[in-house]
Design an enzyme around this catalytic site. Structure first.
Site, PDB file in Angstrom:
ATOM      1  N   HIS A 112      11.393  34.352  32.104  1.00  0.00           N
ATOM      2  CA  HIS A 112      10.292  35.311  32.154  1.00  0.00           C
ATOM      3  C   HIS A 112      10.761  36.541  32.936  1.00  0.00           C
ATOM      4  O   HIS A 112      11.405  36.395  33.981  1.00  0.00           O
ATOM      5  CB  HIS A 112       9.073  34.681  32.832  1.00  0.00           C
ATOM      6  CG  HIS A 112       7.915  35.625  32.904  1.00  0.00           C
ATOM      7  ND1 HIS A 112       7.125  35.911  31.799  1.00  0.00           N
ATOM      8  CD2 HIS A 112       7.437  36.369  33.924  1.00  0.00           C
ATOM      9  CE1 HIS A 112       6.202  36.797  32.155  1.00  0.00           C
ATOM     10  NE2 HIS A 112       6.374  37.085  33.429  1.00  0.00           N
ATOM     11  N   VAL A 147       0.895  28.668  31.660  1.00  0.00           N
ATOM     12  CA  VAL A 147       1.791  29.683  31.092  1.00  0.00           C
ATOM     13  C   VAL A 147       2.604  30.350  32.217  1.00  0.00           C
ATOM     14  O   VAL A 147       2.039  30.855  33.182  1.00  0.00           O
ATOM     15  CB  VAL A 147       0.984  30.749  30.304  1.00  0.00           C
ATOM     16  CG1 VAL A 147       1.905  31.889  29.855  1.00  0.00           C
ATOM     17  CG2 VAL A 147       0.309  30.120  29.109  1.00  0.00           C
TER      18      VAL A 147
HETATM   19  C1  GRF Z   1      12.972  38.738  27.572  1.00  0.00           C
HETATM   20  O1  GRF Z   1      12.646  39.790  28.430  1.00  0.00           O
HETATM   21  C2  GRF Z   1      12.470  37.436  28.115  1.00  0.00           C
HETATM   22  O2  GRF Z   1      12.467  37.390  29.509  1.00  0.00           O
HETATM   23  C3  GRF Z   1      11.053  37.378  27.605  1.00  0.00           C
HETATM   24  O3  GRF Z   1      11.093  37.967  26.338  1.00  0.00           O
HETATM   25  C4  GRF Z   1      12.215  38.845  26.259  1.00  0.00           C
HETATM   26  C5  GRF Z   1      13.025  38.364  25.104  1.00  0.00           C
HETATM   27  O4  GRF Z   1      14.117  39.182  24.812  1.00  0.00           O
HETATM   28  N1  GRF Z   1      10.560  36.035  27.625  1.00  0.00           N
HETATM   29  P1  GRF Z   1      15.275  38.678  23.908  1.00  0.00           P
HETATM   30  O5  GRF Z   1      14.656  38.260  22.569  1.00  0.00           O
HETATM   31  O6  GRF Z   1      15.931  37.502  24.587  1.00  0.00           O
HETATM   32  O7  GRF Z   1      16.213  39.820  23.748  1.00  0.00           O
END
Ligand code: GRF
Length: 220
Positions: A112, A147
């Site tokens: 996250h 969540v």
């Molecule tokens: C990332 O910032 C992740 O932390 C969040 O969604 C984004 C996904 O980016 N859960 P990616 O698809 O991995 O480039």
């Protein structure tokens, strides 16, 4: 060598960081399957370019009572058929059913883009900027029923700079995401994580390990 499954919905840059870590043998695992709920997710061709099998469990037309769990059961079936033992969420934009979370308890992790427990949910960077926080970062955590609420495995912090907008902050945080997610997955695959209530204990971590803004440190 653990069999890992990765769930994606979008561009998949964290997925790529994990696949690179596996390819470089920095993670003692192989990726058995990438599953997307979005048929045209850019992550899917990227996964295939690493020689990884992909599957789509389309969420269209799955509304109504029980639909969330029914969808998750289809994902679960695909993962088990591929022999998956550990699941990583990497930009997976669906709330998981309680059933799925329980089925994969302690073997399901997420990243996250904030320092949890601050700023869970959508638009983390926007929330950070709206609150005028001076520091942000990212968190890898076990997934539980809440969540973005499960036990924290690893975090990295970055400054929030004057003049930042969502994009500039997201880019600074993303760079750290790509460092800590492979590291956290390696700790899990190596059997070094123990969940103790809402905390995660990292086994065999030297007590005098250097404390940096990336915790656990990238190397020990
Ligand atoms: C990332 O910032 C992740 O932390 C969040 O969604 C984004 C996904 O980016 N859960 P990616 O698809 O991995 O480039």
């Amino acid at each position: 060598m653990k069999n890992v499954g990765i769930l994606v919905s979008g561009r998949g840059s964290n997925m790529v960081a994990l696949l690179e870590g596996m390819r470089a043998h920095e993670i003692d695992a192989r990726c058995a399957l990438v599953v997307s709920n979005v048929p045209d997710a850019p992550a899917l061709p990227k996964a295939r370019s690493y020689g990884v099998s992909t599957a789509v469990v389309d969420q269209r037309g799955t509304r109504g009572a029980g639909a969330r769990e029914a969808h998750d059961r289809a994902v679960d079936e695909a993962l088990r058929a591929a022999g998956v033992e550990v699941v990583c969420l990497a930009g997976y934009m669906r709330i998981l059913s309680a059933w799925f979370v329980e089925a994969w308890r302690d073997r399901l992790i997420n990243i996250h883009p904030s320092l949890l427990p601050s700023f869970p949910g959508l638009h983390a960077h926007r929330q950070v900027l709206e609150h005028g926080a001076r520091v942000s970062g990212c968190t890898v955590h076990f997934v539980d029923a809440e969540v973005d609420g499960g036990p924290i495995i690893a975090q990295a912090a970055v400054p929030v700079l004057p003049g930042d907008d969502e994009d500039s902050l997201a880019a600074r945080v993303l760079e750290q995401e790509h460092r800590v997610y492979p590291r956290a997955l390696q700790l899990l695959c190596a059997g070094r994580l123990r969940v103790d209530g809402r905390r995660v204990v990292v086994e065999a971590e030297p007590l005098d390990a250097p404390r940096s803004l990336v915790v656990p440190p990238p190397r020990d």
